[in-house]
Design an enzyme around this catalytic site. Structure first.
Site, short mmCIF file in Angstrom:
data_model
loop_
_atom_site.label_atom_id
_atom_site.label_comp_id
_atom_site.label_asym_id
_atom_site.label_seq_id
_atom_site.Cartn_x
_atom_site.Cartn_y
_atom_site.Cartn_z
CG LEU A 1 42.61 44.60 44.44
CD1 LEU A 1 43.07 44.57 45.89
CD2 LEU A 1 43.67 43.95 43.56
CG ASP A 2 39.75 39.98 39.77
OD1 ASP A 2 38.82 40.68 39.32
OD2 ASP A 2 40.75 39.67 39.11
CG LEU A 3 35.50 36.85 45.63
CD1 LEU A 3 34.73 37.85 46.47
CD2 LEU A 3 34.56 35.77 45.11
CB SER B 1 43.16 39.96 43.90
OG SER B 1 43.29 39.23 42.70
NE ARG C 1 40.48 36.19 36.85
CZ ARG C 1 40.43 35.91 38.16
NH1 ARG C 1 39.80 36.73 38.98
NH2 ARG C 1 41.02 34.85 38.64
#
Length: 183
Positions: A44-46, A48, A143
């Site tokens: 998961l992105d930073l 999210s 993303r």
């Protein structure tokens, strides 16, 4: 027996155990999880939040993370704008991104879910409406959800992964985790 950990990854935490990318150390999984020899199955992105699965089993990790297995991933997405049927239908058919067409998504407009407060909070603008979507995809491009909503002119404000396959974060608060048996 394989270990599987369900973690509610907080906003602003990297989906890895070390930060090698910047001069200033950012929070990582090692700041909230002290379980040896488990690794994220996907990421998961930073910016999210939500469900991150960690395991010590390479085959299970591949089955969860690899797009070839098409494991469904469900997100609660706060978007800027008022999601109309036409935009939702485009998401359901698949949208064209720079790296090609996405697979069709399952998507519906939902009432604002009862979630934990985010720190920092999502920006609020009186003059710009927002709404929430429940969106399920079966691939995992970089993303991807953010790019899909942007492609239908609904920029993502907040992104919470709620479920992967049959696993969900249910009552886990940000930073909390639990181990589950794998059958």
């Amino acid at each position: 027996m394989a270990r599987l950990i369900l973690l509610n990854k907080p906003y602003g935490v990297l989906s890895q155990f070390t930060d090698r990318g910047t001069e200033t150390a950012r929070p990582t999984l090692s700041d909230i999880l002290d379980v040896p020899e488990v690794y994220p199955a996907g990421r998961l992105d930073l910016d999210s939040e939500g469900l991150l699965l960690l395991t010590d089993d390479g085959k299970l990790q591949t089955r969860i993370a690899s797009p070839k297995f098409k494991m469904p991933k469900t997100y609660l997405v706060q978007v800027e704008g008022d999601a109309q049927d036409a935009a939702l239908e485009r998401l359901r058919r698949g949208v064209s991104l720079k790296d090609g067409m996405t697979m069709p998504a399952e998507v519906e407009r939902i009432d604002a879910p009862e979630l934990w407060p985010r720190d920092p909070p999502v920006r609020f603008r009186k003059s710009v409406p927002d709404c929430w979507l429940r969106l399920t995809i079966r691939e995992g491009r970089n993303r991807q959800v953010r790019r899909m909503t942007a492609a239908v002119e609904l920029p993502t404000l907040r992104l919470v992964r709620w479920q992967i396959g049959d696993w969900t974060i249910d009552a886990l608060k940000p930073g909390e985790w639990r181990e589950v048996s794998v059958g």
